[in-house]
Structure formats: structure tokens, C-alpha cells
Enzyme design. Structure first.
Site, PDB file in Angstrom:
ATOM      1  N   GLY A  19       0.790  -1.229  -0.029  1.00 23.07           N
ATOM      2  CA  GLY A  19      -0.046   0.059   0.035  1.00 23.07           C
ATOM      3  C   GLY A  19       0.930   1.162  -0.068  1.00 23.07           C
ATOM      4  O   GLY A  19       1.715   1.242  -0.437  1.00 23.07           O
ATOM      5  N   CYS A  20       0.536   2.334   0.458  1.00 20.81           N
ATOM      6  CA  CYS A  20       0.876   3.577   0.540  1.00 20.81           C
ATOM      7  C   CYS A  20       2.425   3.461   1.387  1.00 20.81           C
ATOM      8  O   CYS A  20       2.412   2.934   2.397  1.00 20.81           O
ATOM      9  CB  CYS A  20       0.416   4.697   1.264  1.00 20.81           C
ATOM     10  SG  CYS A  20       1.155   6.106   1.602  1.00 20.81           S
ATOM     11  N   PHE A  21       3.649   3.953   0.542  1.00 20.29           N
ATOM     12  CA  PHE A  21       4.971   3.343   0.996  1.00 20.29           C
ATOM     13  C   PHE A  21       5.195   4.205   2.518  1.00 20.29           C
ATOM     14  O   PHE A  21       6.276   3.803   2.893  1.00 20.29           O
ATOM     15  CB  PHE A  21       5.877   3.547   0.052  1.00 20.29           C
ATOM     16  CG  PHE A  21       5.953   4.664  -0.844  1.00 20.29           C
ATOM     17  CD1 PHE A  21       5.298   5.922  -0.616  1.00 20.29           C
ATOM     18  CD2 PHE A  21       6.519   4.670  -2.173  1.00 20.29           C
ATOM     19  CE1 PHE A  21       5.616   6.905  -1.249  1.00 20.29           C
ATOM     20  CE2 PHE A  21       6.590   5.426  -2.762  1.00 20.29           C
ATOM     21  CZ  PHE A  21       5.987   6.845  -2.603  1.00 20.29           C
ATOM     22  N   TRP A  22       4.709   5.227   2.658  1.00 20.43           N
ATOM     23  CA  TRP A  22       4.996   6.000   3.853  1.00 20.43           C
ATOM     24  C   TRP A  22       4.921   5.373   5.092  1.00 20.43           C
ATOM     25  O   TRP A  22       5.861   5.409   5.590  1.00 20.43           O
ATOM     26  CB  TRP A  22       4.056   7.351   3.906  1.00 20.43           C
ATOM     27  CG  TRP A  22       4.100   8.367   2.856  1.00 20.43           C
ATOM     28  CD1 TRP A  22       5.168   8.379   1.928  1.00 20.43           C
ATOM     29  CD2 TRP A  22       3.200   9.397   2.521  1.00 20.43           C
ATOM     30  NE1 TRP A  22       5.075   9.434   1.055  1.00 20.43           N
ATOM     31  CE2 TRP A  22       3.805  10.178   1.384  1.00 20.43           C
ATOM     32  CE3 TRP A  22       2.008   9.934   3.119  1.00 20.43           C
ATOM     33  CZ2 TRP A  22       3.110  11.428   0.918  1.00 20.43           C
ATOM     34  CZ3 TRP A  22       1.313  10.903   2.766  1.00 20.43           C
ATOM     35  CH2 TRP A  22       1.853  11.838   1.432  1.00 20.43           C
ATOM     36  N   SER A 170      -2.487   3.982   4.375  1.00 21.67           N
ATOM     37  CA  SER A 170      -3.421   3.446   3.919  1.00 21.67           C
ATOM     38  C   SER A 170      -3.630   1.896   4.334  1.00 21.67           C
ATOM     39  O   SER A 170      -4.542   0.990   4.117  1.00 21.67           O
ATOM     40  CB  SER A 170      -3.466   3.403   2.381  1.00 21.67           C
ATOM     41  OG  SER A 170      -2.644   2.649   1.712  1.00 21.67           O
TER      42      SER A 170
END
Length: 217
Positions: A19-22, A170
């Protein structure tokens, strides 16, 4: 911090997508024994993609994070356990509120040994997920060393540690634990997973600092 290859010869590395890499990268950099982490793009068919190109869905890449670790301190099985438990790998081309090819679950092992353990861990986690009522794992698994990793732009690197960053992730942890499997013995104590492991809802509600081994005694 993030570093580019070549890495010191005593270290290992692998690329993951959840998902979102942050938030995914933050879960990795906090692990004891992790030497470096970075975010980037992989699994597509165009070279050197930009964030905007990846988000267009036209390049085929997914958002990923690369982890470089010291195997004397933390094992690949530890990192795989955090990977599988930190998102829902059954969601196909989405993760949580984010949808598109760039948010698909993926694993791009660097060596045949990693590839073998990836498949074993997937089989074990599928059994646990099925018992909990989840569907089939849709995680893309690359062949050993066959996938090019492209660094993302600097403003994405260690994003959640930057002043004023938006606390967004996410990933949708399922709350399903990784069962035991051959080769899946962890080097980190169970206390690490109990205290700092992913929990249903989100993966970012922790300090930015790397966890030290003396905190786990």
C-alpha cells in the site's frame, strides 16, 4: 537514512509493497537491525518512473520500500512477519482507501533463498487468513533479483519523520498473526511483536525512532 547499492557485504536487502509506502517504510525502519530503508517504485515496465507517472496507472509500478538489514540482529522471517501482518494482502489492486495498481501488495526477493522463504511464509499466512474468513492472497511475488527498484523522489523518503508531514497510511492490518512454519523462526524476541507489531486500523501510531534491543529485555 536511505542508501544506494552497493551495500556492505554482511547485509541483506529486499523490496516490499503493502500500500502507501509512507507508513510501510516506517514500520521497517523502526525494527532493530535495520541498517537502511527507502521508498521507491517496482514491478512496472518503464524506466525511472516519477510519482505522477506511477499514480497514473500507466507504468505498472507499485509503491514499494526497500529494507537493508543486518542478519546477525534481525532475520528475514522477522521482516516478513511484519510485512504480512501490517496490511491486508487479499485486497488486489488496492489497500484500504487507496485503489490502483500502485497500491497492490508485492514482494521482490533479492536471492533464491529469500524467494523460498517468501513462498513458505505466504502459504502459512494464507492458511491463517483463510481460517479467519479472508480470501486468497493477491500479493505479487517476483523472481529472485529480477525486478528493478527505482528510488522515489526525495520528499517521499522517510516522509513520516519529516516535520509537518501528514500522518497518513492506507495499510489495513488484518489482526491475523503469522503462524509457525519451516524456516520462519524469528530472531527478535516475541516482546517486539507484542509491543510494536502492527495492529488493526493503522501502522503509524508509534514514535519515529528505531527500537533498541535493550528495550526488549
Amino acid at each position: 537514512t536511505y542508501e544506494e547499492e552497493p551495500f556492505p557485504s554482511n547485509l541483506e536487502h529486499c523490496v516490499f509493497g503493502s500500500g502507501c509506502f509512507w507508513g510501510s517504510e516506517k514500520a521497517a525502519w523502526r525494527m532493530p537491525g535495520v541498517w537502511s530503508s527507502s521508498v521507491g517504485y517496482a514491478g512496472g515496465f518503464t524506466p525511472n518512473p516519477t510519482y505522477e507517472e506511477v499514480c497514473s496507472g500507466q507504468t505498472g509500478h507499485t509503491e514499494v520500500y526497500q529494507v537493508v538489514w543486518d542478519p546477525e540482529i534481525v532475520g528475514f522471517a522477522d521482516i516478513l512477519r511484519i510485512f504480512w501482518q501490517s496490511h491486508d494482502p487479499t485486497q488486489g489492486m488496492r489497500q484500504g482507501n487507496d485503489s490502483g495498481t500502485q497500491y497492490r501488495s508485492a514482494l521482490f526477493p533479492a536471492t533464491p533463498e529469500q524467494h523460498k522463504l517468501v513462498l513458505a511464509s505466504k502459504e502459512a499466512y494464507q492458511g491463517a487468513l483463510s481460517k479467519a474468513g479472508f480470501g486468497a492472497i493477491t500479493t505479487e511475488i517476483g523472481e529472485p533479483g529480477a525486478t528493478e527498484y527505482y528510488f522515489a523522489e526525495g520528499y517521499h523518503q522517510q516522509y513520516l519523520a519529516k516535520p509537518g508531514s501528514r500522518p497518513y497510511c492506507s495499510a489495513q492490518p488484518t489482526g491475523v498473526a503469522m503462524p509457525e512454519y519451516a524456516g520462519g523462526e524469528c530472531k527478535l524476541p516475541e516482546k517486539y511483536f507484542e509491543k510494536y507489531g502492527p495492529r488493526p486500523g493503522c501502522t503509524i501510531g508509534f514514535p519515529n525512532e528505531q527500537v533498541q534491543m535493550d528495550e526488549l529485555k
